[in-house]
Design a protein around this motif. Sequence first.
Motif, PDB file in Angstrom:
ATOM      1  N   MET A  44       0.846  -1.180   0.000  1.00 20.21           N
ATOM      2  CA  MET A  44       0.000   0.000   0.000  1.00 20.21           C
ATOM      3  C   MET A  44       0.891   1.243   0.000  1.00 20.21           C
ATOM      4  SD  MET A  44      -2.512   1.252   2.977  1.00 20.21           S
ATOM      5  CE  MET A  44      -4.117   1.749   2.546  1.00 20.21           C
ATOM      6  N   HIS A  45       0.587   2.183  -0.867  1.00 18.24           N
ATOM      7  CA  HIS A  45       1.345   3.426  -0.975  1.00 18.24           C
ATOM      8  C   HIS A  45       0.807   4.427   0.038  1.00 18.24           C
ATOM      9  CE1 HIS A  45       3.456   6.783  -2.735  1.00 18.24           C
ATOM     10  NE2 HIS A  45       2.315   7.437  -2.869  1.00 18.24           N
ATOM     11  N   THR A  46       1.694   4.954   0.875  1.00 10.05           N
ATOM     12  CA  THR A  46       1.293   5.941   1.878  1.00 10.05           C
ATOM     13  C   THR A  46       1.728   7.322   1.413  1.00 10.05           C
ATOM     14  OG1 THR A  46       1.565   4.312   3.626  1.00 10.05           O
ATOM     15  CG2 THR A  46       1.510   6.618   4.283  1.00 10.05           C
TER      16      THR A  46
ATOM     17  N   GLY B  63      -2.335  12.682   3.079  1.00  6.76           N
ATOM     18  CA  GLY B  63      -1.615  11.797   3.991  1.00  6.76           C
ATOM     19  C   GLY B  63      -2.364  11.627   5.292  1.00  6.76           C
ATOM     20  N   ARG B  64      -1.649  11.182   6.303  1.00  7.84           N
ATOM     21  CA  ARG B  64      -2.229  10.981   7.633  1.00  7.84           C
ATOM     22  C   ARG B  64      -1.748  12.110   8.523  1.00  7.84           C
ATOM     23  NH1 ARG B  64      -1.225   5.294   9.681  1.00  7.84           N
ATOM     24  NH2 ARG B  64      -2.802   4.873   8.118  1.00  7.84           N
ATOM     25  N   LEU B  65      -2.672  12.954   8.957  1.00 10.81           N
ATOM     26  CA  LEU B  65      -2.327  14.144   9.741  1.00 10.81           C
ATOM     27  C   LEU B  65      -2.980  14.086  11.108  1.00 10.81           C
ATOM     28  CD1 LEU B  65      -2.944  16.639   6.863  1.00 10.81           C
ATOM     29  CD2 LEU B  65      -0.738  16.304   7.961  1.00 10.81           C
ATOM     30  N   ALA B  66      -2.247  14.529  12.099  1.00 13.82           N
ATOM     31  CA  ALA B  66      -2.792  14.621  13.456  1.00 13.82           C
ATOM     32  C   ALA B  66      -3.582  15.912  13.593  1.00 13.82           C
ATOM     33  CB  ALA B  66      -1.654  14.588  14.470  1.00 13.82           C
ATOM     34  N   ALA B  67      -4.555  15.919  14.486  1.00 16.32           N
ATOM     35  CA  ALA B  67      -5.364  17.110  14.719  1.00 16.32           C
ATOM     36  C   ALA B  67      -4.487  18.298  15.097  1.00 16.32           C
ATOM     37  CB  ALA B  67      -6.396  16.842  15.803  1.00 16.32           C
ATOM     38  N   GLU B  68      -3.428  18.044  15.844  1.00 19.27           N
ATOM     39  CA  GLU B  68      -2.527  19.127  16.252  1.00 19.27           C
ATOM     40  C   GLU B  68      -1.896  19.804  15.037  1.00 19.27           C
ATOM     41  OE1 GLU B  68      -1.908  15.827  17.429  1.00 19.27           O
ATOM     42  OE2 GLU B  68      -3.248  16.156  19.116  1.00 19.27           O
TER      43      GLU B  68
ATOM     44  N   ILE C 163      -9.964  17.459   0.927  1.00 19.38           N
ATOM     45  CA  ILE C 163      -9.451  16.360   1.735  1.00 19.38           C
ATOM     46  C   ILE C 163      -9.511  15.039   0.966  1.00 19.38           C
ATOM     47  CG2 ILE C 163      -9.958  17.546   3.909  1.00 19.38           C
ATOM     48  CD1 ILE C 163     -12.339  15.581   4.262  1.00 19.38           C
ATOM     49  N   SER C 164      -9.518  15.136  -0.358  1.00 22.60           N
ATOM     50  CA  SER C 164      -9.641  13.942  -1.200  1.00 22.60           C
ATOM     51  C   SER C 164      -8.492  12.955  -1.022  1.00 22.60           C
ATOM     52  CB  SER C 164      -9.780  14.342  -2.670  1.00 22.60           C
ATOM     53  OG  SER C 164      -8.645  15.070  -3.104  1.00 22.60           O
ATOM     54  N   ASP C 165      -7.324  13.418  -0.595  1.00 22.87           N
ATOM     55  CA  ASP C 165      -6.175  12.534  -0.390  1.00 22.87           C
ATOM     56  C   ASP C 165      -5.796  12.406   1.084  1.00 22.87           C
ATOM     57  OD1 ASP C 165      -5.806  12.000  -3.125  1.00 22.87           O
ATOM     58  OD2 ASP C 165      -4.694  13.870  -3.381  1.00 22.87           O
ATOM     59  N   LEU C 166      -6.714  12.772   1.965  1.00 24.71           N
ATOM     60  CA  LEU C 166      -6.454  12.714   3.398  1.00 24.71           C
ATOM     61  C   LEU C 166      -6.801  11.329   3.935  1.00 24.71           C
ATOM     62  CD1 LEU C 166      -5.525  14.416   5.810  1.00 24.71           C
ATOM     63  CD2 LEU C 166      -7.909  15.057   6.151  1.00 24.71           C
ATOM     64  N   ASP C 167      -5.894  10.741   4.691  1.00 32.56           N
ATOM     65  CA  ASP C 167      -6.094   9.421   5.297  1.00 32.56           C
ATOM     66  C   ASP C 167      -6.725   9.613   6.671  1.00 32.56           C
ATOM     67  OD1 ASP C 167      -5.960   6.945   6.521  1.00 32.56           O
ATOM     68  OD2 ASP C 167      -3.842   6.601   6.037  1.00 32.56           O
TER      69      ASP C 167
ATOM     70  N   LEU D 198     -15.647   7.506   3.686  1.00 33.09           N
ATOM     71  CA  LEU D 198     -15.103   7.779   5.009  1.00 33.09           C
ATOM     72  C   LEU D 198     -14.856   9.274   5.195  1.00 33.09           C
ATOM     73  CD1 LEU D 198     -14.030   6.906   7.765  1.00 33.09           C
ATOM     74  CD2 LEU D 198     -11.796   6.523   6.674  1.00 33.09           C
ATOM     75  N   GLN D 199     -14.246   9.905   4.221  1.00 31.41           N
ATOM     76  CA  GLN D 199     -13.977  11.345   4.301  1.00 31.41           C
ATOM     77  C   GLN D 199     -15.283  12.132   4.411  1.00 31.41           C
ATOM     78  OE1 GLN D 199     -12.082  11.610   0.560  1.00 31.41           O
ATOM     79  NE2 GLN D 199     -10.025  11.240   1.359  1.00 31.41           N
ATOM     80  N   PHE D 200     -16.249  11.758   3.588  1.00 31.73           N
ATOM     81  CA  PHE D 200     -17.530  12.460   3.577  1.00 31.73           C
ATOM     82  C   PHE D 200     -18.215  12.354   4.941  1.00 31.73           C
ATOM     83  CE2 PHE D 200     -22.021  13.089   2.654  1.00 31.73           C
ATOM     84  CZ  PHE D 200     -21.995  14.190   1.827  1.00 31.73           C
ATOM     85  N   GLY D 201     -18.284  11.146   5.482  1.00 33.08           N
ATOM     86  CA  GLY D 201     -18.929  10.945   6.772  1.00 33.08           C
ATOM     87  C   GLY D 201     -18.219  11.673   7.897  1.00 33.08           C
ATOM     88  N   MET D 202     -16.888  11.627   7.880  1.00 33.73           N
ATOM     89  CA  MET D 202     -16.124  12.320   8.918  1.00 33.73           C
ATOM     90  C   MET D 202     -16.282  13.832   8.793  1.00 33.73           C
ATOM     91  SD  MET D 202     -14.792  10.028  10.849  1.00 33.73           S
ATOM     92  CE  MET D 202     -13.171  10.127  11.561  1.00 33.73           C
ATOM     93  N   ALA D 203     -16.318  14.339   7.569  1.00 32.16           N
ATOM     94  CA  ALA D 203     -16.495  15.782   7.364  1.00 32.16           C
ATOM     95  C   ALA D 203     -17.878  16.214   7.846  1.00 32.16           C
ATOM     96  CB  ALA D 203     -16.288  16.137   5.895  1.00 32.16           C
TER      97      ALA D 203
END
Length: 128
Positions: free
Chosen positions: A1-3, A23-28, A50-54, A91-96
């Motif tokens: 899997m490409h990160t 990518g994968r970003l922390a809330a901070e 956020i189309s490429d946000l993990d 997942l992005q849509f629901g989280m947003a």
Amino acid sequence: MHTVMPELNTEIKDTHVVNKASGRLAAEEFVSFISGHIDQWAGKAVLWDISDLDLTEVASDDLRNYAHDTAAIVEVNRAGERTAIYAPHDLQFGMAKAYTAFAENAAISIRYEVFRDIDEAMVWLNES
């Protein structure tokens, strides 16, 4: 899997701002980014791509805390303005959508809307 490496970028245009998160970003990291850039966004509509946000490791408590942590800074600089969130995947849509509910509960007065289509997001941003 490409990160994808975590990254936040902002592009400021005449009438709007485009923020791209990947990518994968922390809330901070988001809070720090917003704190460092939000004064440049005043008076402009904002698009978050956020189309490429993990978001696979983000919990609902993280979203609630993020809304709480950013409430004061966004209210000072962008109260009542529009922010579109481009989230094409489930997942992005629901989280947003969950974030926008938490933002409303945190008394953030920004008008948020979540979109699966970036063109529709831009049309909404440009409405008066």
